[in-house]
Design an enzyme around this catalytic site. Structure first.
Site, short mmCIF file in Angstrom:
data_model
loop_
_atom_site.label_atom_id
_atom_site.label_comp_id
_atom_site.label_asym_id
_atom_site.label_seq_id
_atom_site.Cartn_x
_atom_site.Cartn_y
_atom_site.Cartn_z
N GLY A 184 -31.52 1.92 45.06
CA GLY A 184 -30.34 2.37 44.01
C GLY A 184 -30.82 1.80 43.01
O GLY A 184 -31.32 0.69 43.02
N TYR A 185 -29.94 1.94 41.65
CA TYR A 185 -30.08 1.32 40.51
C TYR A 185 -28.87 0.79 40.21
O TYR A 185 -27.92 1.01 40.19
CB TYR A 185 -30.69 2.30 39.37
CG TYR A 185 -32.14 2.61 40.00
CD1 TYR A 185 -33.22 1.91 39.21
CD2 TYR A 185 -32.26 3.65 40.51
CE1 TYR A 185 -34.31 2.07 39.42
CE2 TYR A 185 -33.69 4.12 41.00
CZ TYR A 185 -34.70 3.27 40.38
OH TYR A 185 -36.01 3.50 40.68
#
Length: 161
Positions: A29-30
């Site tokens: 994820g970012y």
């Protein structure tokens, strides 16, 4: 500073599966995302975690990667922007290069993308017969876009090579 030099392609069929040398289960994820730069958290096989900073938009980008504790990665994944990407990465050696074939699960089920990392931009790896259309530089096929712009981009993605 490390450089990431890679080309990206859609994949045709599943003939590549006969040549897989390694499989990794990835969740990523970012936690920061903007044009030309990102901060990513990745869990590999639920036993190794990394924080990666990428800067640049072209075939060659600056990349900084640091191992972090798994429990901290889990916590950071909970703060991700958009989706947490789920995929199985298959490493496939072919004529001097290792191809990474990502088979997406979850929201992007059905999408299969192959990447080949190179030592320099002038490298010209021979393309296996299961490689389809090149999507290098098409932002919508970047993991960053797949995670952070899912609603805007999903309908436009081609799942066929």
């Amino acid at each position: 500073m490390a450089k990431e030099i890679e080309r990206k392609f859609l994949v045709r069929g599943d003939h590549w599966r006969n040549f897989v040398s390694e499989r990794l289960i990835l969740r990523q994820g970012y936690i920061a995302s903007m044009e030309g730069r990102s901060v990513r958290i990745r869990l590999t096989n639920e036993t190794k975690a990394t924080l990666t900073i990428k800067i640049g938009k072209a075939m060659t980008r600056d990349e900084f990667e640091y191992e972090i504790p798994v429990d901290e990665a889990e916590e950071l994944l909970g703060t991700s922007i958009g989706l947490v990407i789920e995929k199985t990465r298959h490493k496939v050696p072919f004529k001097g290069f290792t191809w990474e074939v990502d088979v997406f699960r979850g929201a992007h089920r059905g999408l299969v993308i192959a990447e080949v990392e190179m030592g320099k931009e002038s490298d010209n790896p021979e393309l296996p017969d299961w490689i389809g259309r090149e999507v290098t530089g098409e932002y919508r096929y970047s993991n960053q876009a797949l995670a952070t712009q899912f609603e805007q981009e999903y309908d436009e993605l081609s799942h066929t090579a």
